[in-house]
Design a protein around this motif. Structure first.
Motif, mmCIF file in Angstrom:
data_model
loop_
_atom_site.group_PDB
_atom_site.id
_atom_site.type_symbol
_atom_site.label_atom_id
_atom_site.label_comp_id
_atom_site.label_asym_id
_atom_site.label_seq_id
_atom_site.Cartn_x
_atom_site.Cartn_y
_atom_site.Cartn_z
ATOM 1 N N UNK A 124 1.291 -1.309 -0.086
ATOM 2 C CA UNK A 124 -0.123 0.093 -0.278
ATOM 3 C C UNK A 124 1.262 1.790 -0.229
ATOM 4 N N UNK A 125 1.922 1.390 0.616
ATOM 5 C CA UNK A 125 2.534 2.645 1.042
ATOM 6 C C UNK A 125 3.665 2.798 -0.680
ATOM 7 N N UNK A 126 4.125 1.059 -1.172
ATOM 8 C CA UNK A 126 4.981 1.403 -2.250
ATOM 9 C C UNK A 126 3.239 2.384 -3.433
ATOM 10 N N UNK A 127 2.106 2.325 -3.197
ATOM 11 C CA UNK A 127 1.664 2.177 -4.677
ATOM 12 C C UNK A 127 1.354 4.386 -4.083
ATOM 13 N N UNK A 128 1.324 4.487 -3.161
ATOM 14 C CA UNK A 128 1.319 5.880 -2.530
ATOM 15 C C UNK A 128 2.222 6.353 -3.000
ATOM 16 N N UNK A 129 3.921 5.640 -2.536
ATOM 17 C CA UNK A 129 4.892 6.633 -3.226
ATOM 18 C C UNK A 129 4.600 6.517 -4.441
ATOM 19 N N UNK A 130 4.437 6.127 -5.694
ATOM 20 C CA UNK A 130 4.067 6.044 -7.047
ATOM 21 C C UNK A 130 3.265 6.893 -7.632
ATOM 22 N N UNK A 131 2.160 7.025 -6.657
ATOM 23 C CA UNK A 131 0.954 8.171 -6.831
ATOM 24 C C UNK A 131 1.610 9.686 -6.582
ATOM 25 N N UNK A 132 2.831 9.768 -5.662
ATOM 26 C CA UNK A 132 3.878 10.594 -5.512
ATOM 27 C C UNK A 132 4.599 11.414 -6.340
ATOM 28 N N UNK A 133 5.631 10.480 -7.012
ATOM 29 C CA UNK A 133 6.510 10.853 -7.116
ATOM 30 C C UNK A 133 6.033 10.980 -8.577
#
Length: 133
Positions: A124-133
């Motif tokens: 879930x955190x990895x998904x959020x990081x990709x959205x912020x990138x």
């Protein structure tokens, strides 16, 4: 008389409280960091982020000492420290540091308690990081 005083001295020395074990120190630092993280999220105390980072980093440093001394430690603590550091860096928008810690979780030995829950949180955190990138 010398034998009695020697026996008394060694009995009183054995009653002296022992310091905390390395495991207790590691878990205590992790718990303090986790508590500060919860307070930061829910009570608006985000100025505590440096202290959170210091607690998690301290746990990881003590884990290195435990490994070097072949001390058996709780297997769950390292991956959870790494996750919490990644989440802290994600909150700060330090994406590279967050990704680095998420990658390190994979290197942890498997079979620890809570592994599937942590993997779910990590994804879930990895998904959020990709959205912020």
């Amino acid at each position: 008389s010398t034998e009695i005083s020697s026996a008394t001295a060694s009995a009183s020395a054995s009653k002296a409280p022992a310091g905390p074990s390395i495991d207790e120190i590691i878990i205590a630092h992790y718990c303090i960091g986790a508590l500060l993280r919860i307070l930061g999220k829910h009570a608006g105390l985000n100025h505590e982020q440096k202290e959170q980072e210091a607690c998690f980093a301290s746990s990881l440093d003590h884990l290195k000492e435990a490994y070097a001394a072949n001390i058996k430690e709780e297997r769950w603590i390292r991956p959870y420290c790494l996750y919490d550091l990644a989440a802290l860096y994600a909150d700060r928008k330090e994406i590279d540091k967050a990704e680095k810690h998420l990658q390190e979780i994979k290197a942890c030995s498997s079979g620890y308690e809570g592994e599937s829950a942590l993997n779910s949180r990590r994804k879930k955190l990895r998904t959020l990081l990709k959205m912020d990138a």
